[in-house]
Scaffold this motif. Sequence first.
Motif, PDB file in Angstrom:
ATOM      1  N   VAL A 343       0.865  -1.173   0.000  1.00 24.13           N
ATOM      2  CA  VAL A 343       0.000   0.000   0.000  1.00 24.13           C
ATOM      3  C   VAL A 343       0.907   1.229   0.000  1.00 24.13           C
ATOM      4  N   TRP A 344       0.566   2.202  -0.825  1.00 25.65           N
ATOM      5  CA  TRP A 344       1.274   3.497  -0.823  1.00 25.65           C
ATOM      6  C   TRP A 344       0.309   4.508  -0.235  1.00 25.65           C
ATOM      7  N   GLU A 345       0.674   5.085   0.901  1.00 31.21           N
ATOM      8  CA  GLU A 345      -0.288   5.821   1.720  1.00 31.21           C
ATOM      9  C   GLU A 345       0.342   7.084   2.289  1.00 31.21           C
ATOM     10  N   THR A 346      -0.501   8.073   2.576  1.00 33.72           N
ATOM     11  CA  THR A 346      -0.043   9.330   3.157  1.00 33.72           C
ATOM     12  C   THR A 346      -0.385   9.463   4.638  1.00 33.72           C
ATOM     13  N   VAL A 347      -1.332   8.663   5.140  1.00 32.95           N
ATOM     14  CA  VAL A 347      -1.716   8.709   6.554  1.00 32.95           C
ATOM     15  C   VAL A 347      -0.828   7.721   7.299  1.00 32.95           C
ATOM     16  N   ALA A 360       0.869  -6.847   1.789  1.00 28.31           N
ATOM     17  CA  ALA A 360       2.186  -7.474   1.922  1.00 28.31           C
ATOM     18  C   ALA A 360       3.274  -6.462   2.247  1.00 28.31           C
ATOM     19  N   GLY A 361       2.953  -5.185   2.118  1.00 26.87           N
ATOM     20  CA  GLY A 361       3.928  -4.148   2.404  1.00 26.87           C
ATOM     21  C   GLY A 361       3.235  -2.809   2.545  1.00 26.87           C
ATOM     22  N   TRP A 362       4.030  -1.789   2.899  1.00 23.79           N
ATOM     23  CA  TRP A 362       3.463  -0.457   3.132  1.00 23.79           C
ATOM     24  C   TRP A 362       4.551   0.570   2.880  1.00 23.79           C
ATOM     25  N   CYS A 363       4.207   1.629   2.147  1.00 26.29           N
ATOM     26  CA  CYS A 363       5.180   2.680   1.826  1.00 26.29           C
ATOM     27  C   CYS A 363       4.569   4.042   2.128  1.00 26.29           C
ATOM     28  N   ARG A 410       6.642  -6.020   4.722  1.00 25.09           N
ATOM     29  CA  ARG A 410       7.736  -5.117   4.395  1.00 25.09           C
ATOM     30  C   ARG A 410       7.227  -3.669   4.442  1.00 25.09           C
ATOM     31  N   TRP A 411       8.149  -2.736   4.550  1.00 24.50           N
ATOM     32  CA  TRP A 411       7.751  -1.338   4.631  1.00 24.50           C
ATOM     33  C   TRP A 411       8.789  -0.473   3.931  1.00 24.50           C
ATOM     34  N   GLY A 412       8.440   0.783   3.761  1.00 21.57           N
ATOM     35  CA  GLY A 412       9.379   1.682   3.124  1.00 21.57           C
ATOM     36  C   GLY A 412       8.886   3.110   3.143  1.00 21.57           C
ATOM     37  N   VAL A 413       9.629   3.967   2.469  1.00 22.47           N
ATOM     38  CA  VAL A 413       9.367   5.406   2.496  1.00 22.47           C
ATOM     39  C   VAL A 413       9.529   5.971   1.088  1.00 22.47           C
TER      40      VAL A 413
END
Length: 584
Positions: A343-347, A360-363, A410-413
Amino acid sequence: MSRRILIAGLTLAMVACHTEPDSPDGRWARYEFSEGSPIPGVTHLVLAVPGRETAAAGPALWWRLEAFSGDGRRFSIDLLADGLDFLHPGAPPVFVHRYLLTDEDGAVFDYVDAATGGALLPKLGFFTHLTPRAASVDDPGLPLFERGSWLGKPVHRAAAGTGASPAEVSGARRLTLDSQILVGTSRSFRDDRSGRLYEPSPEWSRDGPDYQYVELDGDDYESMIEAGFNIFRVPEDHLKWVRDEPVWFLVRGGFGTRPDLLFRPNFFGAVMYMDEPAIRAMAFDGMFRRFRDPARAAEVVAELTRGRYHGDGSYGRGHLQRLLARDGWDLGAMEIPQPDYPVWETVASACWYEMEAGAAGWCMEGRYQPAWFARRMGDELGVDFPDDAEATIRFHQAFFTGAARRFGARWGVAIYGQMDRTAADLLFPIAYDQGATYFWFWTSDHAHHVPFEEQLQHARALRRHAAAHPRPDPAGRTAAAQVAIALPWGYLLDHYQLKRYTYHGETFQRGRMWWSREMELTDRNEAGATYGQVLAAAASQAAELLRAGTAFDFVYLRRGEAAPTGYAEVRRVRESGEVVVGRP
């Protein structure tokens, strides 16, 4: 004659029951489709066991699959594996030492996993979906079975023989791919390199001029790869610039003309990310305007995320299946979901609810403005929060690391054009040190856009940092934290709760939970505390730990849920605003 028949029968029986490496005989078999081909234009398969060689753990077998259109080979794959049991129905995967793909032009590629140095397999469930299987464990022809299936369609053996030889691998192009550091942008264009139009700022609009954009060409892709980019979402006509490189690619077309795409281990899929479930529900759709319960809002976001992520829409795991059908593939009852995208998210603090839904992941869409964020903490919550870039980054990343550790994701920025320059310089190195996977940029749309030259600079800086600081865990798992700050389930704590804004024609002068009219930070919850008091208690704990240099995660707990394990200390913020400190 009778003795020879007996020996042959015993040999086939042994192969059917036990397919670890033995003396291969170069056997091959041709297979035709009993009910039509799954891939348009592919008329038949040839499977072979060409030979054997010694691998790290001992003897291993080469196995080959070739897909043909008439007399022309469309592609082939060659595995060096510990055994061929994966050809049995329901059998588990086997260990693969080498994976090679030969395309229709005869070019051979040897795919390597950077983390292990071993073979890299296709991402789409190679042994589950992409390899053929016998119809029965009792098939007397195993490993070159008489009847089986491939890509959801039945096949039968039409001819067989000997004389297959191992592929010539000495000229193969070695492609080493890193799945733990994914540097990319979601666009196939860049700005015209004429300079930055908008300075970083917490305020922005679309009233001013936009950048002039040009389509990426081969030189641009070469520059990006040299700088450290290694994941590209491309239109079909850009495939030629990334398909044969040691980078990941995503594409939404070409599957009918290039069936080898799915069998390339650097094919990431059709969907790069799911876009913004939380902010879309909060702001764009206005779903929570009358909500009085933060937990119910969080449940709705989780439900929305789960439904879209597991659906077949443009952000769904099943979208690739739709695209394959559009391009003429017929997989029967087989489904090939795309397993790996975020997921690509701003909150920022919605990360927990979206990961719980199965992402499966978050950015994070990073627009950090440290001085502004510290002021809002003071004005809205009365919290003396550090106004430096590192504190702002670590505060937000505590949400990502806490959720990633809890849900095994997994995660990221990502850097956006509004981000403070000091924060932008620090963001990737700090995230890398904490175990991040995604390092992305936003390209397009006024102040959101990160100029192309800055993207290249940040990518190079990340690669230099990674080379100088190799991560101790090659799997890239999230770094451990000493303390967990546990918030009540459903509460958010990021800049969307702290800002003043105009929303659906109304101007809100104070922050609020989930952008609800009924949950302004001065309103009281069921426990009698204001929402602001609960958030202030958590933010005060975070500020204290940041100043002390103590690593911490944010976690969320439902009412009555036990404290998480794996931390030396848990600071639980209750809906009353009380903070209870204890050990799990």
